[in-house]
Design a protein around this motif. Structure first.
Motif, PDB file in Angstrom:
ATOM      1  N   GLY A 115      20.237  21.255  81.664  1.00 28.47           N
ATOM      2  CA  GLY A 115      19.074  20.515  82.119  1.00 28.47           C
ATOM      3  C   GLY A 115      18.587  19.494  81.110  1.00 28.47           C
ATOM      4  N   GLU A 116      18.783  19.770  79.821  1.00 29.34           N
ATOM      5  CA  GLU A 116      18.373  18.837  78.776  1.00 29.34           C
ATOM      6  C   GLU A 116      19.301  17.624  78.727  1.00 29.34           C
ATOM      7  OE1 GLU A 116      16.419  21.726  75.402  1.00 29.34           O
ATOM      8  OE2 GLU A 116      18.565  21.921  75.750  1.00 29.34           O
ATOM      9  N   THR A 117      20.591  17.861  78.926  1.00 26.20           N
ATOM     10  CA  THR A 117      21.555  16.758  78.923  1.00 26.20           C
ATOM     11  C   THR A 117      21.445  15.935  80.203  1.00 26.20           C
ATOM     12  OG1 THR A 117      23.055  18.148  77.620  1.00 26.20           O
ATOM     13  CG2 THR A 117      23.987  16.174  78.601  1.00 26.20           C
ATOM     14  N   ALA A 118      21.144  16.599  81.305  1.00 23.72           N
ATOM     15  CA  ALA A 118      21.111  15.933  82.611  1.00 23.72           C
ATOM     16  C   ALA A 118      20.089  14.806  82.679  1.00 23.72           C
ATOM     17  CB  ALA A 118      20.833  16.957  83.712  1.00 23.72           C
ATOM     18  N   ILE A 119      19.021  14.891  81.891  1.00 28.22           N
ATOM     19  CA  ILE A 119      17.960  13.890  81.963  1.00 28.22           C
ATOM     20  C   ILE A 119      18.132  12.781  80.932  1.00 28.22           C
ATOM     21  CG2 ILE A 119      16.288  15.520  82.941  1.00 28.22           C
ATOM     22  CD1 ILE A 119      15.051  15.767  80.144  1.00 28.22           C
ATOM     23  N   LEU A 120      19.230  12.810  80.175  1.00 28.81           N
ATOM     24  CA  LEU A 120      19.474  11.754  79.193  1.00 28.81           C
ATOM     25  C   LEU A 120      19.820  10.447  79.891  1.00 28.81           C
ATOM     26  CD1 LEU A 120      21.640  13.618  76.509  1.00 28.81           C
ATOM     27  CD2 LEU A 120      19.182  13.175  76.457  1.00 28.81           C
ATOM     28  N   ASP A 121      19.577   9.369  79.207  1.00 35.11           N
ATOM     29  CA  ASP A 121      19.991   8.053  79.668  1.00 35.11           C
ATOM     30  C   ASP A 121      21.328   7.705  79.026  1.00 35.11           C
ATOM     31  OD1 ASP A 121      19.957   4.869  79.307  1.00 35.11           O
ATOM     32  OD2 ASP A 121      18.708   5.412  81.036  1.00 35.11           O
ATOM     33  N   VAL A 122      22.181   7.045  79.777  1.00 36.57           N
ATOM     34  CA  VAL A 122      23.502   6.672  79.262  1.00 36.57           C
ATOM     35  C   VAL A 122      23.386   5.924  77.941  1.00 36.57           C
ATOM     36  CG1 VAL A 122      25.496   5.177  79.686  1.00 36.57           C
ATOM     37  CG2 VAL A 122      24.683   6.710  81.491  1.00 36.57           C
ATOM     38  N   ASP A 123      22.380   5.072  77.815  1.00 38.73           N
ATOM     39  CA  ASP A 123      22.233   4.272  76.595  1.00 38.73           C
ATOM     40  C   ASP A 123      21.989   5.141  75.361  1.00 38.73           C
ATOM     41  OD1 ASP A 123      22.637   1.933  77.963  1.00 38.73           O
ATOM     42  OD2 ASP A 123      20.511   1.479  78.230  1.00 38.73           O
ATOM     43  N   GLU A 124      21.390   6.313  75.551  1.00 38.87           N
ATOM     44  CA  GLU A 124      21.151   7.205  74.412  1.00 38.87           C
ATOM     45  C   GLU A 124      22.476   7.706  73.831  1.00 38.87           C
ATOM     46  OE1 GLU A 124      17.475   9.899  74.758  1.00 38.87           O
ATOM     47  OE2 GLU A 124      18.032   9.547  76.854  1.00 38.87           O
ATOM     48  N   LEU A 125      23.461   7.905  74.687  1.00 42.43           N
ATOM     49  CA  LEU A 125      24.784   8.320  74.215  1.00 42.43           C
ATOM     50  C   LEU A 125      25.608   7.124  73.746  1.00 42.43           C
ATOM     51  CD1 LEU A 125      25.694  11.035  76.892  1.00 42.43           C
ATOM     52  CD2 LEU A 125      24.721  11.354  74.620  1.00 42.43           C
ATOM     53  N   ARG A 126      25.403   5.978  74.381  1.00 44.21           N
ATOM     54  CA  ARG A 126      26.126   4.780  73.962  1.00 44.21           C
ATOM     55  C   ARG A 126      25.765   4.416  72.518  1.00 44.21           C
ATOM     56  NH1 ARG A 126      29.803   2.316  74.998  1.00 44.21           N
ATOM     57  NH2 ARG A 126      29.202   0.237  75.705  1.00 44.21           N
ATOM     58  N   GLU A 127      24.531   4.691  72.124  1.00 41.23           N
ATOM     59  CA  GLU A 127      24.109   4.403  70.750  1.00 41.23           C
ATOM     60  C   GLU A 127      24.873   5.237  69.727  1.00 41.23           C
ATOM     61  OE1 GLU A 127      19.939   5.100  70.700  1.00 41.23           O
ATOM     62  OE2 GLU A 127      19.444   3.311  71.894  1.00 41.23           O
ATOM     63  N   MET A 128      25.455   6.355  70.183  1.00 33.64           N
ATOM     64  CA  MET A 128      26.227   7.237  69.293  1.00 33.64           C
ATOM     65  C   MET A 128      27.716   6.898  69.303  1.00 33.64           C
ATOM     66  SD  MET A 128      24.621  10.926  70.236  1.00 33.64           S
ATOM     67  CE  MET A 128      22.901  11.287  69.947  1.00 33.64           C
ATOM     68  N   GLN A 129      28.090   5.832  69.988  1.00 30.34           N
ATOM     69  CA  GLN A 129      29.478   5.389  70.148  1.00 30.34           C
ATOM     70  C   GLN A 129      30.222   6.119  71.261  1.00 30.34           C
ATOM     71  OE1 GLN A 129      30.580   5.373  65.712  1.00 30.34           O
ATOM     72  NE2 GLN A 129      31.555   3.498  66.454  1.00 30.34           N
ATOM     73  N   PHE A 130      29.485   6.731  72.190  1.00 28.34           N
ATOM     74  CA  PHE A 130      30.120   7.190  73.411  1.00 28.34           C
ATOM     75  C   PHE A 130      30.530   5.961  74.224  1.00 28.34           C
ATOM     76  CE2 PHE A 130      28.281  11.133  72.298  1.00 28.34           C
ATOM     77  CZ  PHE A 130      28.731  12.128  73.151  1.00 28.34           C
ATOM     78  N   SER A 131      31.677   6.037  74.882  1.00 28.82           N
ATOM     79  CA  SER A 131      32.014   4.992  75.842  1.00 28.82           C
ATOM     80  C   SER A 131      31.090   5.120  77.055  1.00 28.82           C
ATOM     81  CB  SER A 131      33.469   5.118  76.289  1.00 28.82           C
ATOM     82  OG  SER A 131      33.642   6.302  77.058  1.00 28.82           O
ATOM     83  N   GLN A 132      31.002   4.070  77.838  1.00 22.79           N
ATOM     84  CA  GLN A 132      30.173   4.099  79.038  1.00 22.79           C
ATOM     85  C   GLN A 132      30.582   5.248  79.956  1.00 22.79           C
ATOM     86  OE1 GLN A 132      27.576   2.060  79.861  1.00 22.79           O
ATOM     87  NE2 GLN A 132      27.233   2.873  81.930  1.00 22.79           N
ATOM     88  N   ARG A 133      31.874   5.361  80.184  1.00 26.34           N
ATOM     89  CA  ARG A 133      32.358   6.398  81.105  1.00 26.34           C
ATOM     90  C   ARG A 133      32.143   7.794  80.549  1.00 26.34           C
ATOM     91  NH1 ARG A 133      38.051   4.365  83.920  1.00 26.34           N
ATOM     92  NH2 ARG A 133      37.130   2.667  85.151  1.00 26.34           N
ATOM     93  N   LYS A 134      32.416   7.976  79.266  1.00 27.17           N
ATOM     94  CA  LYS A 134      32.243   9.311  78.690  1.00 27.17           C
ATOM     95  C   LYS A 134      30.784   9.740  78.761  1.00 27.17           C
ATOM     96  CE  LYS A 134      34.909  10.168  75.179  1.00 27.17           C
ATOM     97  NZ  LYS A 134      35.915  11.118  75.712  1.00 27.17           N
ATOM     98  N   ALA A 135      29.877   8.810  78.505  1.00 27.36           N
ATOM     99  CA  ALA A 135      28.451   9.112  78.609  1.00 27.36           C
ATOM    100  C   ALA A 135      28.085   9.504  80.041  1.00 27.36           C
ATOM    101  CB  ALA A 135      27.633   7.899  78.164  1.00 27.36           C
TER     102      ALA A 135
END
Length: 290
Positions: free
Chosen positions: A161-181
């Motif tokens: 539930g904590e991960t589900a509400i994240l925004d893709v951009d929050e993971l992109r800032e960590m160098q996640f690819s768009q798709r992986k995020a």
């Protein structure tokens, strides 16, 4: 602190278990004291400390728990994670008559230890897809350090539930690819909103679990097979598209190229019904160990 003494059937080499666990920087491992601190995901975060007190031929452990283990939930969890029930002797004997004899002799007594939480297994597998191991660990570490929880040096993955509400951009800032995020957040939503029930999934046979998992965006056969092996402890999985498996087979057979999938099928035929152990020991044969 509650203490419990546990004995298991030999062979069981906990030093090699710790060696492999130490490859993941999120694991709290002390090689010198032969100890690992295990996160226990319950109503409250708990830490279970496991210390080897025996040998490969006479394996025993000291387990320390923060709370009384009513119903044996914590001990049962450790038994499952570390594969303390049953014996590896039959599996070891099976491989002494195969091309993996030397590898199994070198790593005798190494069980297929599970990840510490089914959901974290999925997240780790998705994050690790198509990345070299060093950066995969770095990316996973960033994810858990940012969104998970730490207790006494032990890290807990965030809840679905904590991960589900994240925004893709929050993971992109960590160098996640768009798709992986998108995959990490999307699969977490499936779990958080009840469309994917990991407890119910565990009750199903391998082929049904594979079919259900690969329906989800971001989960292919490699990730699904890893889940069966390292979340559920299923014994007959062989992810033949895995680069590590292919490189280990190339090394084992002295090939100047990676084997084809058809060749891998032929090579691995004699290793059933313990293909998961063949996978683990092949990975061990090429890992950079301390």
């Amino acid at each position: 602190m509650r203490e419990l003494r546990v004995s298991v059937l030999p062979p069981y080499n906990f030093d090699l278990v710790l060696d492999r666990l130490s490859l993941d920087p999120l694991n709290s491992v002390d090689i010198s004291s032969r100890t690992v601190k295990v996160p226990f995901y319950g109503e409250e975060d708990e830490i279970l400390e496991v210390t080897a007190t025996g040998t490969t031929d006479d394996p025993s452990f000291l387990v320390q728990m923060e709370k009384e283990d009513r119903g044996n939930a914590r001990l049962d969890y450790l038994k499952k994670v570390f594969q303390w029930e049953g014996t590896l002797q039959e599996i070891h004997q099976h491989f002494l008559d195969t091309d993996l004899k030397d590898i199994f002799t070198e790593h005798s007594g190494t069980p297929v230890v599970l990840e510490f939480n089914p959901y974290s297994t999925l997240m780790k597998s998705i994050i690790h897809q198509q990345l070299n191991l060093a950066f995969a660990h770095t990316l996973t570490q960033r994810f858990v350090h940012k969104f998970g929880r730490e207790k006494d040096g032990v890290w807990f993955y965030p809840a679905p539930g904590e991960t589900a509400i994240l925004d893709v951009d929050e993971l992109r800032e960590m160098q996640f690819s768009q798709r992986k995020a998108e995959y990490v957040i999307g699969v977490s939503k499936e779990i958080a909103e009840g469309r994917l029930n990991l407890q119910e999934l565990e009750k199903k046979p391998d082929d049904e679990i594979l079919k259900e998992l690969v329906k989800l965006r971001g989960i292919g056969p490699w990730t699904a097979e890893n889940y069966l092996m390292f979340a559920l402890g299923r014994q007959n999985l062989f992810p033949k598209t895995d680069i590590g498996i292919q490189n280990a087979l190339k090394k084992l057979y002295g090939m100047d190229r990676k084997p084809t999938l058809a060749e891998i099928d032929e090579m691995s035929e004699a290793w059933s019904p313990y293909l998961s152990y063949a996978s683990l020991y092949l990975w061990r044969s090429i890992e950079n160990r301390k």
